[in-house]
Design a protein around this motif. Structure first.
Motif, short mmCIF file in Angstrom:
data_model
loop_
_atom_site.label_atom_id
_atom_site.label_comp_id
_atom_site.label_asym_id
_atom_site.label_seq_id
_atom_site.Cartn_x
_atom_site.Cartn_y
_atom_site.Cartn_z
N ILE A 87 -46.40 71.38 17.19
CA ILE A 87 -47.16 71.14 18.42
C ILE A 87 -46.22 70.98 19.62
O ILE A 87 -45.09 70.49 19.46
N THR A 88 -46.68 71.42 20.79
CA THR A 88 -45.90 71.29 22.02
C THR A 88 -46.68 70.46 23.04
O THR A 88 -47.88 70.23 22.88
N GLY A 89 -45.99 70.10 24.11
CA GLY A 89 -46.66 69.39 25.20
C GLY A 89 -47.80 70.22 25.77
O GLY A 89 -48.87 69.68 26.11
N ALA A 90 -47.60 71.54 25.86
CA ALA A 90 -48.66 72.42 26.40
C ALA A 90 -49.89 72.37 25.49
O ALA A 90 -51.03 72.40 25.98
N ASP A 91 -49.67 72.28 24.18
CA ASP A 91 -50.83 72.16 23.26
C ASP A 91 -51.62 70.89 23.56
O ASP A 91 -52.84 70.88 23.53
N VAL A 92 -50.91 69.80 23.83
CA VAL A 92 -51.61 68.53 24.12
C VAL A 92 -52.40 68.67 25.42
O VAL A 92 -53.55 68.21 25.50
N ARG A 93 -51.82 69.35 26.40
CA ARG A 93 -52.56 69.51 27.67
C ARG A 93 -53.84 70.32 27.42
O ARG A 93 -54.90 70.00 27.97
N ARG A 94 -53.76 71.32 26.56
CA ARG A 94 -54.98 72.12 26.26
C ARG A 94 -56.01 71.26 25.52
O ARG A 94 -57.21 71.37 25.76
N LEU A 95 -55.54 70.38 24.64
CA LEU A 95 -56.47 69.48 23.94
C LEU A 95 -57.19 68.57 24.93
O LEU A 95 -58.39 68.33 24.81
N ARG A 96 -56.45 68.08 25.91
CA ARG A 96 -57.07 67.20 26.91
C ARG A 96 -58.14 67.94 27.70
O ARG A 96 -59.17 67.37 28.05
N GLU A 97 -57.88 69.24 27.96
CA GLU A 97 -58.90 70.03 28.68
C GLU A 97 -60.14 70.22 27.81
O GLU A 97 -61.26 70.16 28.28
N ALA A 98 -59.91 70.41 26.50
CA ALA A 98 -61.04 70.64 25.59
C ALA A 98 -61.85 69.36 25.35
O ALA A 98 -63.05 69.44 25.07
N TYR A 99 -61.18 68.21 25.43
CA TYR A 99 -61.86 66.92 25.17
C TYR A 99 -61.58 65.96 26.33
O TYR A 99 -60.84 64.98 26.17
N PRO A 100 -62.16 66.22 27.50
CA PRO A 100 -61.83 65.38 28.67
C PRO A 100 -62.12 63.91 28.41
O PRO A 100 -63.15 63.57 27.83
N GLY A 101 -61.17 63.06 28.79
CA GLY A 101 -61.37 61.62 28.70
C GLY A 101 -61.09 61.03 27.33
O GLY A 101 -61.11 59.80 27.18
N VAL A 102 -60.84 61.87 26.33
CA VAL A 102 -60.57 61.32 24.98
C VAL A 102 -59.07 61.02 24.87
O VAL A 102 -58.24 61.91 25.09
N PRO A 103 -58.68 59.77 24.55
CA PRO A 103 -57.25 59.46 24.49
C PRO A 103 -56.54 60.18 23.33
O PRO A 103 -57.17 60.50 22.31
N VAL A 104 -55.25 60.40 23.53
CA VAL A 104 -54.46 61.12 22.52
C VAL A 104 -53.42 60.18 21.91
O VAL A 104 -52.63 59.55 22.63
N VAL A 105 -53.44 60.11 20.57
CA VAL A 105 -52.45 59.33 19.83
C VAL A 105 -51.51 60.33 19.15
O VAL A 105 -51.96 61.27 18.49
N ALA A 106 -50.19 60.14 19.33
CA ALA A 106 -49.23 61.04 18.66
C ALA A 106 -48.42 60.27 17.64
O ALA A 106 -47.85 59.21 17.95
N TYR A 107 -48.35 60.82 16.44
CA TYR A 107 -47.43 60.33 15.42
C TYR A 107 -46.02 60.45 16.02
O TYR A 107 -45.75 61.40 16.76
N VAL A 108 -45.12 59.51 15.70
CA VAL A 108 -43.76 59.62 16.28
C VAL A 108 -43.05 60.88 15.84
O VAL A 108 -42.05 61.26 16.45
N ASN A 109 -43.53 61.53 14.79
CA ASN A 109 -42.92 62.79 14.34
C ASN A 109 -43.30 63.91 15.31
O ASN A 109 -43.96 64.88 14.95
N THR A 110 -42.90 63.74 16.57
CA THR A 110 -43.17 64.73 17.62
C THR A 110 -41.99 64.73 18.58
O THR A 110 -41.23 63.76 18.64
N SER A 111 -41.88 65.81 19.36
CA SER A 111 -40.79 65.89 20.35
C SER A 111 -41.10 64.98 21.54
O SER A 111 -42.26 64.60 21.76
N ALA A 112 -40.08 64.71 22.36
CA ALA A 112 -40.28 63.92 23.59
C ALA A 112 -41.26 64.64 24.51
O ALA A 112 -42.03 64.00 25.23
N ASP A 113 -41.24 65.98 24.47
CA ASP A 113 -42.16 66.80 25.26
C ASP A 113 -43.62 66.45 24.95
O ASP A 113 -44.45 66.34 25.86
N VAL A 114 -43.93 66.24 23.68
CA VAL A 114 -45.29 65.86 23.26
C VAL A 114 -45.55 64.39 23.60
O VAL A 114 -46.59 64.04 24.15
N LYS A 115 -44.58 63.53 23.31
CA LYS A 115 -44.76 62.09 23.58
C LYS A 115 -45.07 61.87 25.07
O LYS A 115 -45.81 60.95 25.43
N ALA A 116 -44.49 62.73 25.93
CA ALA A 116 -44.70 62.57 27.38
C ALA A 116 -46.14 62.85 27.78
O ALA A 116 -46.58 62.43 28.84
#
Ligand code: 13P
Ligand code: SF4
Length: 360
Positions: free
Chosen positions: A151-180
């Motif tokens: 997964i990338t940070g861009a993937d998370v941004r697309r998820l936010r667009e698909a589910y507006p207002g739903v918070p995102v929890v990331a497992y620490v097994n992710t890049s800083a790009d995703v954590k951001a």
């Protein structure tokens, strides 16, 4: 639980960051002969691993162990080693050992100039986020993780667009790009607590589909999951565990929550690597089947001598990229340094610190 499959899901390796050492930083390579002095200097450390490291192999490890332990003092460095590191790293050169959460918390507390991460790239990035003033080194830049690269940070941004207002929890097994891009991080030790702390009825959980399923089984919060998986834990099956249990009904099966649901269903206990170790050590006189990466059983067996371990193990090829010779090189040349652009680090740090503050 909903599962999300993005058409643009990136399976490319996580973006890796490092800078090279200046020439003056590089120290000369020490003599790596197995001399009587080295044998004497490391004898107490061999005692810790003699059950797992054959005596014919020790002369190859010992010169590295001695050189690394001397260099750590010279450089004011500490080694943080994950529970999946090989026994000679875990027992003979590490200053702190633990699961992802324990290592992340210790990174911030340690009084040292340099951290060498005995683990994979996302762990080194997490250390750097929590200890920006320290130099954080990873001995092999290719020590990645199939979850972090799913997964990338861009993937998370697309998820936010698909589910507006739903918070995102990331497992620490992710890049800083995703954590951001996410609201908060979690580890396998605190995933349920983190999800419930948000006080909402739905969360997006990335990137591990199996940890997401496990969390969904433990909470009323609806989980929208990404489709990543750990290449090590997804290979275990409930069928193989049933065969072990048929052969000996007294065994306790202990599984990591990155395992598929049919494996978790067979387990007597599910928890982080540190939780698994604590549970295993409490089974005095019993038999334990550790459903996780190979080295962990070797490491925990050293301190739980009254427990018999069965090991249907799978190796993590990324964890195994970290070796004594690479740790020595890392300390000699001060490479590979983890650097995270400040703008990204500020946002990624906020997600990790939110988790750490919740679980203090
Ligand atoms: P823990 O946080 O349980 O140590 O897990 C990290 C990991 O990568 C397991 O595969
Ligand atoms: Fe990643 Fe799995 Fe290796 Fe852990 S064991 S570092 S989750 S690939």
């Amino acid at each position: 639980m909903d599962s999300v499959q993005s058409g643009n899901a990136s399976l490319a390796p996580a973006k890796l960051s490092s800078v090279s050492a200046a020439k003056d930083d590089i120290l000369p390579r020490p003599d790596l002969s197995y001399t009587p002095e080295v044998a004497a200097e490391t004898a107490h450390l061999y005692e810790r691993v003699k059950h797992i490291v054959p005596s014919v192999e020790w002369p190859f490890h010992a010169p590295y162990v001695a050189a690394i332990n001397r260099l750590k003092k010279q450089r004011n460095a500490v080694i943080l080693a994950h529970n999946y590191q090989t026994p000679e790293i875990y027992n003979c050169v590490a200053d702190v050992v633990g699961d992802s959460l324990q290592l992340a918390k210790m990174a911030a507390k340690l009084d040292a100039r340099i951290i060498v991460q005995g683990g994979v790239h996302f762990m080194a990035e997490t250390s750097k986020l929590l200890s920006p003033e320290k130099m954080v080194l990873i001995p092999d830049l290719k020590a990645g993780c199939s979850l972090a690269s799913s997964i990338t940070g861009a993937d998370v941004r697309r998820l936010r667009e698909a589910y507006p207002g739903v918070p995102v929890v990331a497992y620490v097994n992710t890049s800083a790009d995703v954590k951001a891009e996410v609201d908060i991080c979690c580890t396998s030790a605190n995933a349920v607590q983190v999800v419930e702390s948000l006080g909402v009825d739905r969360v997006i959980f990335v990137p591990d589909q199996y940890l997401a399923k496990y969390v969904a089984s433990q909470t009323k919060v609806k989980i929208i999951a990404w489709h990543g998986a750990c290449e090590v834990h997804e290979r275990f099956t409930g069928e193989e565990l049933r065969r072990y249990r048929e052969a000996d009904p007294s065994i306790k099966i202990i599984a990591h929550p990155e395992c598929p649901p049919d494996v978790i269903a067979e387990a007597d206990f599910t928890g982080s690597t540190a939780g698994m170790i604590d549970y295993a050590k409490a089974q005095h006189g019993g038999k334990v089947l550790l459903v996780t990466e190979c080295s962990m059983a070797d490491n925990v067996a050293a301190s739980a001598k009254d427990v018999e371990f069965l090991r249907p193990c799978n190796l993590c090829p990324h964890m195994k990229r970290i070796t004594l010779p690479k740790i020595l090189d890392s300390l000699l040349t001060l490479t590979h340094r983890i650097e995270i652009p400040e703008e990204l680090a500020v946002r990624a740090r906020r997600s990790v610190e939110r988790m750490v503050n919740l679980t203090q």
